[in-house]
Write a protein that holds these residues in place. Sequence first.
Motif, PDB file in Angstrom:
ATOM      1  N   ARG A   1       0.835  -1.214   0.000  1.00 14.28           N
ATOM      2  CA  ARG A   1       0.000   0.000   0.000  1.00 14.28           C
ATOM      3  C   ARG A   1       0.867   1.260   0.000  1.00 14.28           C
ATOM      4  N   GLN A   2       1.947   1.249   0.807  1.00 15.97           N
ATOM      5  CA  GLN A   2       2.839   2.397   0.886  1.00 15.97           C
ATOM      6  C   GLN A   2       3.521   2.647  -0.457  1.00 15.97           C
ATOM      7  N   THR A   3       3.905   1.568  -1.119  1.00 15.56           N
ATOM      8  CA  THR A   3       4.526   1.713  -2.437  1.00 15.56           C
ATOM      9  C   THR A   3       3.560   2.343  -3.435  1.00 15.56           C
ATOM     10  N   ALA A   4       2.330   1.900  -3.410  1.00 16.26           N
ATOM     11  CA  ALA A   4       1.324   2.457  -4.323  1.00 16.26           C
ATOM     12  C   ALA A   4       1.101   3.942  -4.043  1.00 16.26           C
ATOM     13  N   GLN A   5       1.023   4.308  -2.740  1.00 18.02           N
ATOM     14  CA  GLN A   5       0.834   5.713  -2.392  1.00 18.02           C
ATOM     15  C   GLN A   5       2.027   6.565  -2.834  1.00 18.02           C
ATOM     16  N   LEU A   6       3.242   6.063  -2.568  1.00 19.41           N
ATOM     17  CA  LEU A   6       4.438   6.815  -2.954  1.00 19.41           C
ATOM     18  C   LEU A   6       4.550   6.951  -4.472  1.00 19.41           C
ATOM     19  N   GLN A   7       4.213   5.916  -5.179  1.00 21.10           N
ATOM     20  CA  GLN A   7       4.254   5.993  -6.634  1.00 21.10           C
ATOM     21  C   GLN A   7       3.251   7.005  -7.171  1.00 21.10           C
ATOM     22  N   GLU A   8       2.058   7.052  -6.543  1.00 21.84           N
ATOM     23  CA  GLU A   8       1.061   8.038  -6.953  1.00 21.84           C
ATOM     24  C   GLU A   8       1.546   9.458  -6.642  1.00 21.84           C
ATOM     25  N   ARG A   9       2.168   9.625  -5.464  1.00 18.85           N
ATOM     26  CA  ARG A   9       2.725  10.940  -5.117  1.00 18.85           C
ATOM     27  C   ARG A   9       3.852  11.325  -6.071  1.00 18.85           C
ATOM     28  N   GLU A  10       4.670  10.353  -6.399  1.00 17.80           N
ATOM     29  CA  GLU A  10       5.760  10.628  -7.345  1.00 17.80           C
ATOM     30  C   GLU A  10       5.205  11.056  -8.704  1.00 17.80           C
ATOM     31  N   ARG A  11       4.154  10.399  -9.144  1.00 22.72           N
ATOM     32  CA  ARG A  11       3.548  10.745 -10.431  1.00 22.72           C
ATOM     33  C   ARG A  11       2.997  12.168 -10.409  1.00 22.72           C
ATOM     34  N   ARG A  12       2.238  12.497  -9.357  1.00 26.05           N
ATOM     35  CA  ARG A  12       1.673  13.846  -9.254  1.00 26.05           C
ATOM     36  C   ARG A  12       2.778  14.893  -9.143  1.00 26.05           C
ATOM     37  N   LEU A  13       3.785  14.600  -8.314  1.00 24.67           N
ATOM     38  CA  LEU A  13       4.864  15.550  -8.132  1.00 24.67           C
ATOM     39  C   LEU A  13       5.661  15.728  -9.426  1.00 24.67           C
ATOM     40  N   THR A  14       5.834  14.638 -10.161  1.00 18.01           N
ATOM     41  CA  THR A  14       6.525  14.745 -11.449  1.00 18.01           C
ATOM     42  C   THR A  14       5.759  15.652 -12.399  1.00 18.01           C
ATOM     43  N   ASP A  15       4.439  15.504 -12.439  1.00 18.44           N
ATOM     44  CA  ASP A  15       3.611  16.361 -13.294  1.00 18.44           C
ATOM     45  C   ASP A  15       3.679  17.817 -12.829  1.00 18.44           C
ATOM     46  N   GLN A  16       3.654  18.021 -11.517  1.00 13.18           N
ATOM     47  CA  GLN A  16       3.715  19.381 -10.989  1.00 13.18           C
ATOM     48  C   GLN A  16       5.055  20.045 -11.298  1.00 13.18           C
ATOM     49  N   VAL A  17       6.125  19.281 -11.132  1.00 13.68           N
ATOM     50  CA  VAL A  17       7.458  19.839 -11.416  1.00 13.68           C
ATOM     51  C   VAL A  17       7.592  20.178 -12.898  1.00 13.68           C
ATOM     52  N   ALA A  18       7.075  19.308 -13.755  1.00 12.44           N
ATOM     53  CA  ALA A  18       7.131  19.569 -15.193  1.00 12.44           C
ATOM     54  C   ALA A  18       6.321  20.817 -15.553  1.00 12.44           C
ATOM     55  N   ALA A  19       5.115  20.935 -14.956  1.00 12.84           N
ATOM     56  CA  ALA A  19       4.284  22.110 -15.219  1.00 12.84           C
ATOM     57  C   ALA A  19       4.947  23.367 -14.681  1.00 12.84           C
ATOM     58  N   PHE A  20       5.549  23.262 -13.485  1.00  9.94           N
ATOM     59  CA  PHE A  20       6.223  24.427 -12.899  1.00  9.94           C
ATOM     60  C   PHE A  20       7.413  24.840 -13.768  1.00  9.94           C
ATOM     61  N   ARG A  21       8.109  23.870 -14.319  1.00  8.64           N
ATOM     62  CA  ARG A  21       9.257  24.195 -15.179  1.00  8.64           C
ATOM     63  C   ARG A  21       8.811  24.985 -16.402  1.00  8.64           C
ATOM     64  N   ILE A  22       7.721  24.556 -17.030  1.00 10.02           N
ATOM     65  CA  ILE A  22       7.206  25.289 -18.191  1.00 10.02           C
ATOM     66  C   ILE A  22       6.796  26.703 -17.804  1.00 10.02           C
ATOM     67  N   GLU A  23       6.076  26.827 -16.679  1.00 12.18           N
ATOM     68  CA  GLU A  23       5.648  28.146 -16.205  1.00 12.18           C
ATOM     69  C   GLU A  23       6.842  29.014 -15.851  1.00 12.18           C
ATOM     70  N   LYS A  24       7.831  28.391 -15.237  1.00 12.11           N
ATOM     71  CA  LYS A  24       9.046  29.127 -14.843  1.00 12.11           C
ATOM     72  C   LYS A  24       9.757  29.701 -16.067  1.00 12.11           C
ATOM     73  N   GLU A  25       9.949  28.876 -17.066  1.00 11.32           N
ATOM     74  CA  GLU A  25      10.641  29.338 -18.271  1.00 11.32           C
ATOM     75  C   GLU A  25       9.837  30.419 -18.984  1.00 11.32           C
ATOM     76  N   THR A  26       8.511  30.284 -18.968  1.00 11.00           N
ATOM     77  CA  THR A  26       7.664  31.306 -19.590  1.00 11.00           C
ATOM     78  C   THR A  26       7.806  32.649 -18.866  1.00 11.00           C
ATOM     79  N   ILE A  27       7.757  32.602 -17.533  1.00 13.79           N
ATOM     80  CA  ILE A  27       7.882  33.833 -16.746  1.00 13.79           C
ATOM     81  C   ILE A  27       9.266  34.445 -16.936  1.00 13.79           C
ATOM     82  N   LYS A  28      10.297  33.607 -16.941  1.00 12.67           N
ATOM     83  CA  LYS A  28      11.656  34.112 -17.131  1.00 12.67           C
ATOM     84  C   LYS A  28      11.810  34.789 -18.487  1.00 12.67           C
TER      85      LYS A  28
END
Length: 254
Positions: A115-142
């Motif tokens: 169960r912990q592995t499944a939760q961590l993998q889901e968090r990793e997936r969401r965080l990966t998407d958030q980091v990717a989206a933040f990177r695009i937004e960051k470069e746009t703002i810069k």
Amino acid sequence: MSNSNSSRVRTIFRAKTTKALDRIEDPRETLDDSYDQQVKLLQQVRRAVAEVATAKKRIELQGEEMGARYQRLGSQAGEALAQGHEDLARAALERRAMIEGQVAKLQQQFAALDRQTAQLQERERRLTDQVAAFRIEKETIKATYTASEAQVRANEAVSGLSSSIQDVGSSLDRARDRVAQMQARAAATDELLASGALTDLTATPDADIERQLAAVSAQADIDRQVEAMRRGGPGAARPGEVAGGWLSIGRSGE
């Protein structure tokens, strides 16, 4: 201090202050720092997923080993009973019961880690998407900030050029005024020199006496001509008549 100088000093002060503040907090650097922090958090989550997966694999291997032992003890108990060794069969069954309890605990741990592995993998997936989206937004703002910064510098350069042109225009106006004043002064000094109010230091000595004598001689020559015309004697020229033509003008006394 004049108003133009005061305005120029305030402009320079504001420019230096703005540059100092920009060096203190550049939004591009702030965004890069935030992105680096998110990447570090994502790496921590991935390490946690790997560690939980490793622990889960160890429990799985241990469970398989205990399961094989459990099966072997069951077979040994059956063989001992078949050979008439009930006591050995009972001992094997007791050990198998103990392993069964241990396996039950391993199963619980394995399920929790799963169960912990499944939760961590889901968090990793969401965080990966958030980091990717933040990177695009960051470069746009810069990119937007860099473009705006370039526009501000261009506008400041144009503003500075306009101020320079105004200063040049003021300098030209002052130069024209000085030229006009100098021309008027030159004309005034010419008139004073001509009237004798000022002494011409470049003139030859006794030039004023020579001028006066020349004027007296000219007046005496005119008086002689008038007297000759009155007498009407030989050689007296009539008004408008020049003996010998224009070549003899001024040579009557030669």
